[in-house]
Design a protein around this motif. Structure first.
Motif, short mmCIF file in Angstrom:
data_model
loop_
_atom_site.label_atom_id
_atom_site.label_comp_id
_atom_site.label_asym_id
_atom_site.label_seq_id
_atom_site.Cartn_x
_atom_site.Cartn_y
_atom_site.Cartn_z
N PRO A 231 11.01 -2.12 -4.29
CA PRO A 231 11.45 -2.57 -3.27
C PRO A 231 10.60 -2.11 -2.00
O PRO A 231 11.04 -2.46 -0.84
CB PRO A 231 12.96 -1.92 -3.12
CG PRO A 231 12.73 -0.78 -3.72
CD PRO A 231 11.92 -0.80 -4.95
N TRP A 232 9.28 -1.72 -2.34
CA TRP A 232 8.51 -0.88 -1.28
C TRP A 232 7.44 -1.68 -0.75
O TRP A 232 6.67 -2.37 -1.62
CB TRP A 232 8.22 0.57 -1.45
CG TRP A 232 9.28 1.45 -1.94
CD1 TRP A 232 9.82 1.75 -3.03
CD2 TRP A 232 10.19 1.98 -1.05
NE1 TRP A 232 10.93 2.64 -3.09
CE2 TRP A 232 11.23 2.76 -1.81
CE3 TRP A 232 10.34 2.26 0.41
CZ2 TRP A 232 12.23 3.60 -1.32
CZ3 TRP A 232 11.42 2.82 0.93
CH2 TRP A 232 12.03 3.48 0.14
N THR A 233 7.05 -1.66 0.58
CA THR A 233 5.60 -2.03 0.72
C THR A 233 4.82 -0.66 1.00
O THR A 233 5.34 0.17 1.83
CB THR A 233 5.67 -2.76 2.20
OG1 THR A 233 6.31 -4.17 1.84
CG2 THR A 233 4.01 -2.97 2.65
N ILE A 234 3.79 -0.67 0.37
CA ILE A 234 3.09 0.67 0.28
C ILE A 234 1.68 0.46 1.04
O ILE A 234 1.01 -0.53 0.89
CB ILE A 234 2.66 1.22 -0.94
CG1 ILE A 234 3.78 1.46 -1.96
CG2 ILE A 234 1.97 2.41 -1.12
CD1 ILE A 234 5.00 2.65 -1.19
N ARG A 235 1.31 1.48 1.99
CA ARG A 235 0.17 1.11 2.77
C ARG A 235 -0.94 2.07 2.59
O ARG A 235 -0.62 3.22 2.35
CB ARG A 235 0.58 1.15 4.32
CG ARG A 235 1.55 -0.08 4.76
CD ARG A 235 2.06 0.27 6.04
NE ARG A 235 2.74 -1.07 6.38
CZ ARG A 235 4.10 -1.30 6.05
NH1 ARG A 235 4.64 -0.37 5.43
NH2 ARG A 235 4.78 -2.20 6.54
N GLU A 236 -2.10 1.72 2.38
CA GLU A 236 -3.26 2.72 2.26
C GLU A 236 -3.85 2.60 3.44
O GLU A 236 -4.34 1.71 3.99
CB GLU A 236 -4.15 2.15 1.26
CG GLU A 236 -5.34 2.99 0.93
CD GLU A 236 -6.24 2.48 -0.20
OE1 GLU A 236 -7.48 3.29 -0.21
OE2 GLU A 236 -5.86 1.61 -0.84
N GLY A 237 -3.69 3.86 4.14
CA GLY A 237 -4.06 4.22 5.65
C GLY A 237 -5.56 4.49 5.89
O GLY A 237 -6.10 4.48 6.96
N ALA A 238 -6.41 5.01 4.91
CA ALA A 238 -7.65 5.60 5.01
C ALA A 238 -7.67 6.44 6.08
O ALA A 238 -8.87 6.18 6.89
CB ALA A 238 -8.49 4.54 4.93
N GLY A 239 -7.02 7.29 6.41
CA GLY A 239 -6.86 8.18 7.40
C GLY A 239 -6.51 7.82 8.73
O GLY A 239 -6.90 8.23 9.89
N GLY A 240 -6.01 6.69 8.78
CA GLY A 240 -5.84 5.89 10.09
C GLY A 240 -4.55 6.21 10.99
O GLY A 240 -4.25 5.69 11.91
N ALA B 54 -0.26 8.54 -5.44
CA ALA B 54 -1.41 7.82 -6.42
C ALA B 54 -2.87 7.59 -5.23
O ALA B 54 -4.03 7.46 -5.85
CB ALA B 54 -1.14 7.04 -6.79
N LEU B 55 -2.22 7.34 -4.04
CA LEU B 55 -3.26 7.04 -3.00
C LEU B 55 -3.96 8.44 -2.22
O LEU B 55 -4.78 8.17 -1.36
CB LEU B 55 -2.97 6.10 -1.74
CG LEU B 55 -2.44 4.71 -2.42
CD1 LEU B 55 -1.60 3.93 -1.13
CD2 LEU B 55 -3.53 3.93 -2.78
N GLY B 56 -3.64 9.51 -2.64
CA GLY B 56 -4.08 10.68 -1.93
C GLY B 56 -3.11 10.94 -0.77
O GLY B 56 -3.67 11.53 0.34
N GLN B 57 -2.24 10.40 -0.47
CA GLN B 57 -1.40 10.36 0.80
C GLN B 57 -0.15 11.15 0.55
O GLN B 57 0.52 11.07 -0.43
CB GLN B 57 -1.10 9.05 1.44
CG GLN B 57 -2.14 8.12 1.48
CD GLN B 57 -2.00 6.79 2.08
OE1 GLN B 57 -2.89 6.13 2.52
NE2 GLN B 57 -0.59 6.27 2.21
#
Length: 238
Positions: free
Chosen positions: A24-33, A60-63
Motif C-alpha cells: 500500500p506504499w509509495t517508496i521514494r529513492e531520495g539520493a541524499g535529497g 533496501a535503498l540504504g535509507q
C-alpha cells in the motif's frame, strides 16, 4: 488541498530519483535529497501490519525508515509512535491565488534564470542546499524556473518554482544572511507569483516547517493561507 493532491504536487515539482509501489506504499529513492524525496507515503489504508513492508523497502535503498503523515492518517501516526518513531519537521503548506500576489518587483531586483547560474548555486550551498537538491530541480518536468534576487547590485537570494496542473510550487527559498530583513523575500515571492500567473497557474504554493518562524511570518504577511500540512516520523535510530 487534499492529502493526495498535496503529495502529487510535491512529487511533480520536487521529484524523487525513483518511485516504486510496494504493497500500500509509495517508496521514494531520495539520493541524499532530503525528506521530501525520501519519505514513504500510504497510497491506501496502511496499518501496523504493513509498516515493516515499507521499512524493508527503504532499508533496501540504504535509507533510514521515514514516513510522511498527512491529514486524516491518525491511525498510522499512532502505530508509528508506538514503535518509537519520532516526529520530524511538521510542515505547513501556504497558498494564495497567483494573481493576488503577482506584483512586479522593483527594477533589477528579481530575474528569471534557467538553468541556475553560479551565484545562485553558491547562495544555495551556503544555506545547505547542495548538488543533491539541485539535481531535484533538474528532474522536475514541465514549466519551471529559478529566480535570482539582487540587492545593492549583488546576488542576494534565490528560489526554485515549478508548475503542476494549475498550481505553481515554490521550493528552496534562500536569502544570503547579509541581505535578510530587507524585503527581498517578499519581492522574490511576488516575482514567483508573476511567473506563475504568466504560466497560467491559478495558485501559488510554498511549504515551510513550523519551526521557521521568519518564513511563516513572511508568507502570512503576503496574504497566503495555511491550506494543508504534514509531518514526518523517522525511525528512532536517526
Amino acid at each position: 488541498m487534499t492529502p493526495k493532491a498535496l503529495t502529487a504536487l510535491i512529487d511533480a515539482t520536487w521529484p524523487a530519483t525513483r518511485f516504486s509501489t510496494v504493497g500500500p506504499w509509495t517508496i521514494r529513492e531520495g539520493a541524499g535529497g532530503g525528506s521530501r524525496v525520501s519519505a514513504a507515503t500510504a497510497r491506501d489504508v496502511a496499518g501496523d501490519a504493513e509498516i515493516e513492508t515499507a521499512v524493508a523497502a527503504m532499508r533496501a535503498l540504504g535509507q533510514t525508515p521515514l514516513f510522511m503523515l498527512r491529514e486524516d492518517e491518525e491511525p498510522l501516526d499512532r502505530a508509528l509512535e508506538a514503535r518509537g518513531y519520532q516526529v520530524k519537521d511538521p510542515v505547513t503548506l501556504y497558498t494564495t491565488p497567483a494573481g493576488a500576489l503577482a506584483v512586479q518587483p522593483p527594477p533589477v531586483t528579481c530575474f528569471e534564470v534557467w538553468p541556475p547560474v553560479a551565484s545562485q548555486l553558491e547562495i544555495w550551498a551556503k544555506g545547505g542546499i547542495g548538488p543533491e537538491r539541485i539535481a531535484i530541480m533538474d528532474r522536475a518536468k514541465g514549466p519551471k524556473t529559478t529566480l535570482l534576487g539582487r540587492l545593492d547590485d549583488t546576488p542576494a537570494g534565490t528560489l526554485f518554482v515549478a508548475l503542476h496542473d494549475d498550481v505553481a510550487m515554490v521550493h528552496a527559498v534562500e536569502i544570503a544572511p547579509a541581505f535578510r530583513r530587507r524585503g527581498l523575500g517578499r519581492f522574490m515571492m511576488q516575482g514567483a507569483a508573476t511567473w506563475a500567473r504568466d504560466n497560467n497557474a491559478q495558485t501559488l504554493a510554498v511549504l515551510v516547517t513550523k519551526a521557521n518562524t521568519g518564513a511563516n511570518a513572511l508568507y502570512s504577511s503576503l496574504g497566503m493561507s495555511a491550506a494543508a500540512g504534514y509531518h514526518y516520523r523517522i525511525h528512532p535510530e536517526a
